[in-house]
Design a protein around this motif. Structure first.
Motif, PDB file in Angstrom:
ATOM      1  N   ALA A 132      30.189  75.764  90.867  1.00 22.11           N
ATOM      2  CA  ALA A 132      30.772  76.119  92.159  1.00 22.11           C
ATOM      3  C   ALA A 132      32.279  76.273  92.025  1.00 22.11           C
ATOM      4  O   ALA A 132      32.933  75.487  91.339  1.00 22.11           O
ATOM      5  N   GLU A 133      32.820  77.318  92.685  1.00 25.99           N
ATOM      6  CA  GLU A 133      34.262  77.554  92.693  1.00 25.99           C
ATOM      7  C   GLU A 133      34.696  77.951  94.092  1.00 25.99           C
ATOM      8  O   GLU A 133      34.002  78.714  94.768  1.00 25.99           O
ATOM      9  N   LEU A 134      35.853  77.459  94.492  1.00 29.39           N
ATOM     10  CA  LEU A 134      36.446  77.908  95.748  1.00 29.39           C
ATOM     11  C   LEU A 134      37.226  79.187  95.478  1.00 29.39           C
ATOM     12  O   LEU A 134      38.074  79.209  94.584  1.00 29.39           O
ATOM     13  N   PRO A 135      36.966  80.256  96.210  1.00 28.48           N
ATOM     14  CA  PRO A 135      37.701  81.505  95.975  1.00 28.48           C
ATOM     15  C   PRO A 135      39.214  81.327  96.056  1.00 28.48           C
ATOM     16  O   PRO A 135      39.956  81.927  95.293  1.00 28.48           O
ATOM     17  N   SER A 136      39.681  80.481  96.943  1.00 29.83           N
ATOM     18  CA  SER A 136      41.126  80.291  97.104  1.00 29.83           C
ATOM     19  C   SER A 136      41.768  79.574  95.928  1.00 29.83           C
ATOM     20  O   SER A 136      42.985  79.569  95.793  1.00 29.83           O
ATOM     21  N   LEU A 137      40.966  78.963  95.072  1.00 27.15           N
ATOM     22  CA  LEU A 137      41.515  78.250  93.914  1.00 27.15           C
ATOM     23  C   LEU A 137      41.333  79.036  92.618  1.00 27.15           C
ATOM     24  O   LEU A 137      41.469  78.479  91.542  1.00 27.15           O
ATOM     25  N   LYS A 138      41.073  80.327  92.704  1.00 23.70           N
ATOM     26  CA  LYS A 138      40.800  81.092  91.496  1.00 23.70           C
ATOM     27  C   LYS A 138      42.055  81.613  90.795  1.00 23.70           C
ATOM     28  O   LYS A 138      41.965  82.200  89.746  1.00 23.70           O
ATOM     29  N   ILE A 139      43.216  81.414  91.380  1.00 24.01           N
ATOM     30  CA  ILE A 139      44.445  81.850  90.725  1.00 24.01           C
ATOM     31  C   ILE A 139      44.687  80.905  89.555  1.00 24.01           C
ATOM     32  O   ILE A 139      44.894  79.719  89.729  1.00 24.01           O
ATOM     33  N   ARG A 140      44.656  81.472  88.379  1.00 25.84           N
ATOM     34  CA  ARG A 140      44.689  80.653  87.162  1.00 25.84           C
ATOM     35  C   ARG A 140      46.108  80.214  86.824  1.00 25.84           C
ATOM     36  O   ARG A 140      46.950  81.020  86.537  1.00 25.84           O
ATOM     37  N   LYS A 141      46.385  78.958  86.928  1.00 22.55           N
ATOM     38  CA  LYS A 141      47.559  78.341  86.324  1.00 22.55           C
ATOM     39  C   LYS A 141      47.031  77.337  85.319  1.00 22.55           C
ATOM     40  O   LYS A 141      47.429  77.323  84.186  1.00 22.55           O
ATOM     41  N   ARG A 142      46.122  76.527  85.789  1.00 21.97           N
ATOM     42  CA  ARG A 142      45.400  75.580  84.952  1.00 21.97           C
ATOM     43  C   ARG A 142      43.957  75.556  85.454  1.00 21.97           C
ATOM     44  O   ARG A 142      43.709  75.787  86.631  1.00 21.97           O
ATOM     45  N   LEU A 143      43.045  75.262  84.560  1.00 18.38           N
ATOM     46  CA  LEU A 143      41.633  75.144  84.926  1.00 18.38           C
ATOM     47  C   LEU A 143      41.173  73.716  84.670  1.00 18.38           C
ATOM     48  O   LEU A 143      41.318  73.199  83.562  1.00 18.38           O
ATOM     49  N   ILE A 144      40.637  73.112  85.712  1.00 20.98           N
ATOM     50  CA  ILE A 144      40.040  71.789  85.601  1.00 20.98           C
ATOM     51  C   ILE A 144      38.554  71.926  85.911  1.00 20.98           C
ATOM     52  O   ILE A 144      38.177  72.589  86.886  1.00 20.98           O
TER      53      ILE A 144
END
Length: 125
Positions: A24-36
Motif C-alpha cells: 500500500a502507498e499513499l499517492p501524496s507520499l510518492k515524491i521520492r526523497k527517501r523510501l521507507i
C-alpha cells in the motif's frame, strides 16, 4: 471491513500480492526523497483453534496464534497516522502486508510483485 478495504478508504493505492498479501502507498507520499518500507506479516498457523473466544478464527484448521495479528493491527494504525499527517512527510512510504512469512514463500512473492524494484533507504519489519 478487511485490511484492503480499510486502506483504500484511507486513500491508499493497493498492489495485491497473491494469494493474500498487499503493498500500500499513499499517492501524496510518492515524491521520492527517501523510501521507507514498513512490513507486517499476516500468517495464520495450521492449528485448529479451540479457544471459543469471540475473535477466534472462523476458518477450519487456521489459528492466529503467533502474534501476527498485532503486527497487522499495528501497521493498519500506522497507515491511519501516516494518512492523517501526510502533509508533514517528505518522502515515500510503502506499507507491506506479507503473507506466508512462516514458510518463507511470502517474501519471494512480494519481491516478484515489485516490492524491491526500488531499493528502500530503510526497511522495518
Amino acid at each position: 471491513m478487511n485490511s484492503c478495504e480499510y486502506l483504500e478508504k484511507l486513500g491508499y493505492e493497493i498492489t495485491p500480492v497473491e494469494p493474500t498479501g498487499l503493498i500500500a502507498e499513499l499517492p501524496s507520499l510518492k515524491i521520492r526523497k527517501r523510501l521507507i518500507v514498513l512490513r507486517a506479516e499476516m500468517d495464520a498457523l495450521p492449528i485448529q483453534e479451540q479457544t471459543e473466544l469471540p475473535y477466534a478464527s472462523v476458518n477450519q484448521g487456521c489459528m492466529h496464534a503467533c502474534g501476527h495479528d498485532i503486527h497487522t493491527s499495528n501497521l493498519l494504525t500506522v497507515a491511519e497516522i501516516l494518512n492523517r499527517t501526510k502533509d508533514q512527510w517528505k518522502g515515500k512510504v510503502k506499507l507491506v502486508f506479507q503473507p506466508a512469512e512462516e514458510n518463507g514463500g511470502g517474501g519471494r512473492e512480494m519481491i516478484k510483485a515489485g516490492l524491491m524494484d526500488e531499493i528502500p533507504d530503510a526497511y522495518f519489519a
